[in-house]
Write a protein that holds these residues in place. Structure first.
Motif, PDB file in Angstrom:
ATOM      1  N   UNK A  37       0.816  -1.122   0.030  1.00  0.00           N
ATOM      2  CA  UNK A  37      -0.040  -0.125  -0.012  1.00  0.00           C
ATOM      3  C   UNK A  37       0.812   1.031   0.077  1.00  0.00           C
ATOM      4  N   UNK A  38       1.996   1.105   0.556  1.00  0.00           N
ATOM      5  CA  UNK A  38       2.956   2.403   0.454  1.00  0.00           C
ATOM      6  C   UNK A  38       3.344   2.630  -0.833  1.00  0.00           C
ATOM      7  N   UNK A  39       3.684   1.555  -1.689  1.00  0.00           N
ATOM      8  CA  UNK A  39       3.862   1.607  -2.941  1.00  0.00           C
ATOM      9  C   UNK A  39       2.978   2.312  -3.835  1.00  0.00           C
ATOM     10  N   UNK A  40       1.734   1.715  -3.314  1.00  0.00           N
ATOM     11  CA  UNK A  40       0.482   2.281  -4.215  1.00  0.00           C
ATOM     12  C   UNK A  40       0.336   3.807  -3.909  1.00  0.00           C
ATOM     13  N   UNK A  41       0.754   4.305  -2.715  1.00  0.00           N
ATOM     14  CA  UNK A  41       0.256   5.450  -2.247  1.00  0.00           C
ATOM     15  C   UNK A  41       1.500   6.445  -3.089  1.00  0.00           C
ATOM     16  N   UNK A  42       2.701   5.910  -3.242  1.00  0.00           N
ATOM     17  CA  UNK A  42       3.867   6.565  -3.644  1.00  0.00           C
ATOM     18  C   UNK A  42       3.640   6.651  -5.354  1.00  0.00           C
ATOM     19  N   UNK A  43       2.837   5.692  -5.983  1.00  0.00           N
ATOM     20  CA  UNK A  43       2.489   5.647  -7.365  1.00  0.00           C
ATOM     21  C   UNK A  43       1.564   6.567  -7.737  1.00  0.00           C
ATOM     22  N   UNK A  44       0.473   6.688  -6.800  1.00  0.00           N
ATOM     23  CA  UNK A  44      -0.644   7.665  -7.291  1.00  0.00           C
ATOM     24  C   UNK A  44       0.013   9.032  -6.862  1.00  0.00           C
ATOM     25  N   UNK A  45       1.013   9.428  -5.930  1.00  0.00           N
ATOM     26  CA  UNK A  45       1.504  10.649  -5.684  1.00  0.00           C
ATOM     27  C   UNK A  45       2.548  11.001  -6.986  1.00  0.00           C
ATOM     28  N   UNK A  46       3.258  10.154  -7.376  1.00  0.00           N
ATOM     29  CA  UNK A  46       3.982  10.269  -8.852  1.00  0.00           C
ATOM     30  C   UNK A  46       3.223  10.574  -9.870  1.00  0.00           C
ATOM     31  N   UNK A  47       2.170   9.619 -10.129  1.00  0.00           N
ATOM     32  CA  UNK A  47       1.186   9.759 -11.258  1.00  0.00           C
ATOM     33  C   UNK A  47       0.311  11.232 -11.334  1.00  0.00           C
ATOM     34  N   UNK A  48       0.346  11.839 -10.172  1.00  0.00           N
ATOM     35  CA  UNK A  48      -0.360  13.063 -10.131  1.00  0.00           C
ATOM     36  C   UNK A  48       0.606  14.299 -10.401  1.00  0.00           C
ATOM     37  N   UNK A  62     -10.620  16.264  -6.640  1.00  0.00           N
ATOM     38  CA  UNK A  62     -11.236  16.530  -7.993  1.00  0.00           C
ATOM     39  C   UNK A  62     -11.324  15.202  -8.716  1.00  0.00           C
ATOM     40  N   UNK A  63     -10.372  14.227  -8.496  1.00  0.00           N
ATOM     41  CA  UNK A  63     -10.382  12.750  -8.960  1.00  0.00           C
ATOM     42  C   UNK A  63     -11.577  12.033  -8.211  1.00  0.00           C
ATOM     43  N   UNK A  64     -12.024  12.286  -6.937  1.00  0.00           N
ATOM     44  CA  UNK A  64     -12.969  11.921  -6.328  1.00  0.00           C
ATOM     45  C   UNK A  64     -14.210  12.132  -6.718  1.00  0.00           C
ATOM     46  N   UNK A  65     -14.348  13.308  -6.975  1.00  0.00           N
ATOM     47  CA  UNK A  65     -15.613  13.999  -7.693  1.00  0.00           C
ATOM     48  C   UNK A  65     -15.758  13.311  -8.774  1.00  0.00           C
ATOM     49  N   UNK A  66     -14.929  13.371  -9.781  1.00  0.00           N
ATOM     50  CA  UNK A  66     -15.132  12.834 -11.190  1.00  0.00           C
ATOM     51  C   UNK A  66     -15.409  11.238 -11.006  1.00  0.00           C
ATOM     52  N   UNK A  67     -14.702  10.633 -10.163  1.00  0.00           N
ATOM     53  CA  UNK A  67     -14.915   9.168 -10.044  1.00  0.00           C
ATOM     54  C   UNK A  67     -16.403   8.961  -9.641  1.00  0.00           C
TER      55      UNK A  67
END
Length: 72
Positions: A37-48, A62-67
């Motif tokens: 899950x730490x890797x997933x958080x880092x991946x999401x941060x890097x993607x943003x 914004x992503x949660x509203x669009x989702x």
């Protein structure tokens, strides 16, 4: 010497502070495979950040509203 110290703290301010405040990493209660899950958080941060987002908290909102609009 001062530049080295500021450079070190910029890593903490840019990465760890964002992970703690926007993604709630310190409050995480995951006990099984927390590294995944730490890797997933880092991946999401890097993607943003790769997409040019500077305000991570607002980008997550914004992503949660669009989702919600896509799947409702």
């Amino acid at each position: 010497m001062a530049e080295a110290i500021r450079g070190h703290w910029s890593i903490d301010n840019r990465l760890h502070d964002v992970l703690d405040t926007a993604l709630g990493e310190d409050a995480s209660r995951i006990r099984k495979n927390p590294d995944v899950f730490a890797h997933l958080r880092h991946f999401a941060l890097n993607l943003l950040r790769h997409n040019g987002q500077s305000n991570i908290h607002a980008a997550l909102y914004d992503v949660s509203v669009r989702w919600r609009t896509v799947f409702s």
